[in-house]
Design a protein around this motif. Structure first.
Motif, PDB file in Angstrom:
ATOM      1  N   VAL A   9      -1.287  16.966-101.274  1.00  0.00           N
ATOM      2  CA  VAL A   9      -0.102  16.579-102.363  1.00  0.00           C
ATOM      3  C   VAL A   9       0.605  17.224-102.389  1.00  0.00           C
ATOM      4  O   VAL A   9       0.962  18.816-101.827  1.00  0.00           O
ATOM      5  CB  VAL A   9      -0.766  16.950-103.297  1.00  0.00           C
ATOM      6  CG1 VAL A   9       0.216  16.848-104.512  1.00  0.00           C
ATOM      7  CG2 VAL A   9      -2.017  16.040-103.942  1.00  0.00           C
ATOM      8  N   ARG A  10       1.883  16.741-101.426  1.00  0.00           N
ATOM      9  CA  ARG A  10       3.276  18.115-101.421  1.00  0.00           C
ATOM     10  C   ARG A  10       4.589  17.561-102.049  1.00  0.00           C
ATOM     11  O   ARG A  10       4.408  15.807-101.890  1.00  0.00           O
ATOM     12  CB  ARG A  10       3.055  17.820 -99.943  1.00  0.00           C
ATOM     13  CG  ARG A  10       3.666  17.024 -98.809  1.00  0.00           C
ATOM     14  CD  ARG A  10       3.310  17.391 -97.826  1.00  0.00           C
ATOM     15  NE  ARG A  10       3.742  16.066 -96.472  1.00  0.00           N
ATOM     16  CZ  ARG A  10       4.733  15.708 -95.933  1.00  0.00           C
ATOM     17  NH1 ARG A  10       6.070  15.927 -96.753  1.00  0.00           N
ATOM     18  NH2 ARG A  10       5.091  14.014 -95.834  1.00  0.00           N
ATOM     19  N   THR A  11       5.140  18.288-101.437  1.00  0.00           N
ATOM     20  CA  THR A  11       6.955  17.883-101.791  1.00  0.00           C
ATOM     21  C   THR A  11       7.617  17.465-100.930  1.00  0.00           C
ATOM     22  O   THR A  11       6.875  18.082 -99.761  1.00  0.00           O
ATOM     23  CB  THR A  11       7.519  19.100-102.782  1.00  0.00           C
ATOM     24  OG1 THR A  11       6.295  19.421-104.079  1.00  0.00           O
ATOM     25  CG2 THR A  11       8.472  18.575-103.244  1.00  0.00           C
ATOM     26  N   SER A  12       8.457  16.667-100.853  1.00  0.00           N
ATOM     27  CA  SER A  12       9.611  16.272 -99.491  1.00  0.00           C
ATOM     28  C   SER A  12      10.280  17.377 -99.106  1.00  0.00           C
ATOM     29  O   SER A  12      11.103  17.068 -99.508  1.00  0.00           O
ATOM     30  CB  SER A  12      10.137  15.262-100.018  1.00  0.00           C
ATOM     31  OG  SER A  12      11.118  14.480 -98.241  1.00  0.00           O
ATOM     32  N   LEU A  34      17.433  30.760 -95.600  1.00  0.00           N
ATOM     33  CA  LEU A  34      16.238  31.831 -95.201  1.00  0.00           C
ATOM     34  C   LEU A  34      15.427  31.494 -94.909  1.00  0.00           C
ATOM     35  O   LEU A  34      14.456  30.690 -95.628  1.00  0.00           O
ATOM     36  CB  LEU A  34      16.646  33.169 -96.416  1.00  0.00           C
ATOM     37  CG  LEU A  34      18.067  33.345 -96.696  1.00  0.00           C
ATOM     38  CD1 LEU A  34      18.017  34.071 -97.815  1.00  0.00           C
ATOM     39  CD2 LEU A  34      18.289  33.891 -95.497  1.00  0.00           C
ATOM     40  N   GLN A  35      14.364  31.427 -93.793  1.00  0.00           N
ATOM     41  CA  GLN A  35      13.084  30.952 -93.507  1.00  0.00           C
ATOM     42  C   GLN A  35      11.990  31.655 -93.633  1.00  0.00           C
ATOM     43  O   GLN A  35      12.555  32.417 -93.087  1.00  0.00           O
ATOM     44  CB  GLN A  35      13.485  29.819 -91.965  1.00  0.00           C
ATOM     45  CG  GLN A  35      12.026  29.993 -91.220  1.00  0.00           C
ATOM     46  CD  GLN A  35      12.310  29.929 -89.802  1.00  0.00           C
ATOM     47  OE1 GLN A  35      13.122  29.429 -89.201  1.00  0.00           O
ATOM     48  NE2 GLN A  35      10.738  29.786 -89.751  1.00  0.00           N
ATOM     49  N   GLY A  36      11.474  31.361 -94.675  1.00  0.00           N
ATOM     50  CA  GLY A  36      10.162  31.970 -94.418  1.00  0.00           C
ATOM     51  C   GLY A  36       8.840  31.883 -93.771  1.00  0.00           C
ATOM     52  O   GLY A  36       8.347  31.711 -94.120  1.00  0.00           O
ATOM     53  N   GLY A  37       9.383  33.029 -92.758  1.00  0.00           N
ATOM     54  CA  GLY A  37       8.087  32.913 -91.850  1.00  0.00           C
ATOM     55  C   GLY A  37       8.069  31.956 -90.623  1.00  0.00           C
ATOM     56  O   GLY A  37       8.795  31.083 -90.696  1.00  0.00           O
ATOM     57  N   THR A  38       7.227  31.837 -89.697  1.00  0.00           N
ATOM     58  CA  THR A  38       6.538  30.941 -89.215  1.00  0.00           C
ATOM     59  C   THR A  38       5.524  29.694 -89.698  1.00  0.00           C
ATOM     60  O   THR A  38       5.310  28.705 -88.420  1.00  0.00           O
ATOM     61  CB  THR A  38       6.546  31.621 -87.925  1.00  0.00           C
ATOM     62  OG1 THR A  38       5.114  32.431 -87.902  1.00  0.00           O
ATOM     63  CG2 THR A  38       7.415  32.905 -87.580  1.00  0.00           C
ATOM     64  N   GLY A  39       4.940  29.478 -91.320  1.00  0.00           N
ATOM     65  CA  GLY A  39       3.781  28.436 -90.602  1.00  0.00           C
ATOM     66  C   GLY A  39       4.487  27.414 -91.081  1.00  0.00           C
ATOM     67  O   GLY A  39       5.855  27.542 -90.378  1.00  0.00           O
ATOM     68  N   LEU A  40       3.695  26.161 -91.212  1.00  0.00           N
ATOM     69  CA  LEU A  40       3.814  24.754 -90.625  1.00  0.00           C
ATOM     70  C   LEU A  40       5.542  24.716 -92.073  1.00  0.00           C
ATOM     71  O   LEU A  40       6.036  23.745 -91.679  1.00  0.00           O
ATOM     72  CB  LEU A  40       3.331  24.292 -91.318  1.00  0.00           C
ATOM     73  CG  LEU A  40       1.907  24.459 -89.950  1.00  0.00           C
ATOM     74  CD1 LEU A  40       0.317  23.460 -90.834  1.00  0.00           C
ATOM     75  CD2 LEU A  40       2.438  23.464 -88.365  1.00  0.00           C
ATOM     76  N   ARG A  69      10.455  23.070 -93.836  1.00  0.00           N
ATOM     77  CA  ARG A  69      12.449  23.355 -94.901  1.00  0.00           C
ATOM     78  C   ARG A  69      12.603  23.999 -93.518  1.00  0.00           C
ATOM     79  O   ARG A  69      14.346  22.923 -93.617  1.00  0.00           O
ATOM     80  CB  ARG A  69      11.688  24.275 -95.423  1.00  0.00           C
ATOM     81  CG  ARG A  69      10.992  23.242 -96.538  1.00  0.00           C
ATOM     82  CD  ARG A  69      10.789  24.702 -97.627  1.00  0.00           C
ATOM     83  NE  ARG A  69       9.383  23.941 -98.776  1.00  0.00           N
ATOM     84  CZ  ARG A  69       9.215  25.176 -99.769  1.00  0.00           C
ATOM     85  NH1 ARG A  69       9.047  26.176 -99.922  1.00  0.00           N
ATOM     86  NH2 ARG A  69       8.269  23.857-100.391  1.00  0.00           N
ATOM     87  N   ARG A  70      12.649  24.257 -92.830  1.00  0.00           N
ATOM     88  CA  ARG A  70      13.947  24.712 -90.937  1.00  0.00           C
ATOM     89  C   ARG A  70      14.487  23.866 -91.130  1.00  0.00           C
ATOM     90  O   ARG A  70      15.575  23.027 -90.714  1.00  0.00           O
ATOM     91  CB  ARG A  70      13.072  25.873 -90.296  1.00  0.00           C
ATOM     92  CG  ARG A  70      14.311  26.177 -89.676  1.00  0.00           C
ATOM     93  CD  ARG A  70      13.370  26.413 -87.901  1.00  0.00           C
ATOM     94  NE  ARG A  70      12.734  25.727 -87.511  1.00  0.00           N
ATOM     95  CZ  ARG A  70      11.803  26.158 -86.433  1.00  0.00           C
ATOM     96  NH1 ARG A  70      11.638  27.333 -86.157  1.00  0.00           N
ATOM     97  NH2 ARG A  70      11.623  25.094 -86.421  1.00  0.00           N
ATOM     98  N   ASP A  71      13.343  22.551 -90.486  1.00  0.00           N
ATOM     99  CA  ASP A  71      14.089  21.334 -89.714  1.00  0.00           C
ATOM    100  C   ASP A  71      14.644  20.463 -90.785  1.00  0.00           C
ATOM    101  O   ASP A  71      15.625  20.309 -90.130  1.00  0.00           O
ATOM    102  CB  ASP A  71      12.818  20.909 -89.379  1.00  0.00           C
ATOM    103  CG  ASP A  71      11.832  21.901 -87.982  1.00  0.00           C
ATOM    104  OD1 ASP A  71      12.416  22.774 -87.200  1.00  0.00           O
ATOM    105  OD2 ASP A  71      11.060  21.073 -87.675  1.00  0.00           O
ATOM    106  N   ALA A  72      14.162  20.551 -91.877  1.00  0.00           N
ATOM    107  CA  ALA A  72      14.958  19.901 -92.943  1.00  0.00           C
ATOM    108  C   ALA A  72      15.982  20.093 -93.334  1.00  0.00           C
ATOM    109  O   ALA A  72      17.315  19.509 -92.987  1.00  0.00           O
ATOM    110  CB  ALA A  72      13.769  19.168 -94.209  1.00  0.00           C
TER     111      ALA A  72
END
Length: 339
Positions: free
Chosen positions: A164-167, A190-196, A201-204
């Motif tokens: 269950v996730r948001t796009s 502003l990227q929140g760390g290096t997690g998935l 969100r960075r790639d988006a």
């Protein structure tokens, strides 16, 4: 006076037992057990009286004892980590959804020194029926395929895991589109760390910028984590170079912290810099922050529905639910200043 204060303590000095409830209600412990298990065998009048006494005494079911006594304890383990205000709102939603359905939650936290394996070990004492993960966002959870499992917030390829996730892509596209419509070109993420989730969100963000022909304006400032301290440090990095006119942050915590640092340095939000968060948490509402909205209570109910479907072997049409978020406009975004 001292006695009055003691009598008003919201938490009993020792755990209230079935025997305590039975003694106060004037019935047998067996009858109290029937009522607490919502099993047949008690009259409506007895049920009402026993429940009233239990509430008055502050009785709480012993989840561990119940899980040891039954193969169907209706216990859901929840793993959560350090991920800002939004995870707290998700947990609140999970408690509400579980209570409505007669299930119990057992929580286990992930910390810097407590990884997924150790957090799961503490849950095993409760013989949980299913697991919900709010963190860590890993591609292959340790219990994937072993128990009914729902991850909230990211994609897992394992066919035994529900999602269950948001796009992130839809949310970031809306945020960048909004700033572009206001005349912004220098838009920083502003990227929140290096997690998935952070990478997603960075790639988006990158994809959204490129869709507007802004490849040369892409700028990413990576935070070490996802909380307000990370946002403050990221904002100080921004001050070392040419300022963007727009910021899209990983979450509301980072956005609000960055906004505070900018205003402390005499910059106006949104006059000098427009700021957008992600989650639309209580922090966004408190700071009147434009934010990409996730709805934690709705997501929590969807997660519980999937857990119950899996544990009762009910058909689930699609293991992944991807919700499209809305952009909630508030006072932190406005027209770009003149370049």
């Amino acid at each position: 006076m001292v006695g009055d204060v003691a009598d008003e303590q919201p938490w009993p000095r020792r755990r209230v037992t079935l025997a305590d409830v039975a003694k106060r209600a004037g019935v047998s412990p067996a009858l109290v057990s029937i009522v607490m298990r919502d099993a047949p065998g008690a009259s409506p009048q007895s049920r009402e009286r026993i429940l009233a006494v239990a509430k008055q005494l502050g009785y709480r079911p012993d989840v561990r004892a119940r899980s040891l006594a039954s193969l169907k304890a209706h216990v859901i383990g929840v793993l959560f980590g350090r991920a800002g205000r939004f995870h707290l709102e998700l947990i609140d939603g999970l408690y509400a959804a579980a209570e409505e359905r007669g299930w119990d939650l057992v929580l286990s936290a992930l910390t810097t020194s407590r990884d997924e394996k150790r957090a799961l070990a503490s849950l095993h004492d409760f013989r949980f029926d299913a697991l919900i993960m709010l963190g860590p966002p890993v591609a292959e959870p340790l219990l994937a395929g072993s128990v009914p499992l729902v991850v909230m917030g990211w994609h897992v390829p394992h066919p035994g895991v529900d999602i269950v996730r948001t796009s992130d892509e839809h949310g970031m596209a809306q945020a960048v589109q909004h700033l572009v419509d206001l005349g912004h070109r220098r838009i920083t993420h502003l990227q929140g760390g290096t997690g998935l989730v952070a990478v997603s969100r960075r790639d988006a963000y990158v994809k959204a910028m490129r869709s507007h022909g802004l490849d040369g304006e892409i700028r990413i400032v990576r935070c070490d984590g996802e909380d307000q301290l990370d946002g403050q440090l990221a904002a100080r990095e921004l001050l070392k170079d040419k300022l963007p006119t727009g910021i899209v942050a990983f979450n509301d915590d980072i956005a609000a912290a960055a906004m505070s640092v900018l205003t402390q340095h005499g910059l106006d939000v949104p006059g000098d810099v427009s700021v957008i968060g992600f989650d639309d948490s209580a922090i966004a509402r408190a700071f009147d922050l434009t934010s990409i909205q996730q709805i934690p209570h709705a997501m929590a109910h969807l997660a519980l529905d999937r857990i119950i479907a899996r544990t009762t072997e009910t058909a689930v049409p699609d293991r992944e639910l991807v919700l499209e978020p809305d952009l909630i406009l508030r006072s932190t975004t406005g027209p770009a200043r003149r370049q």
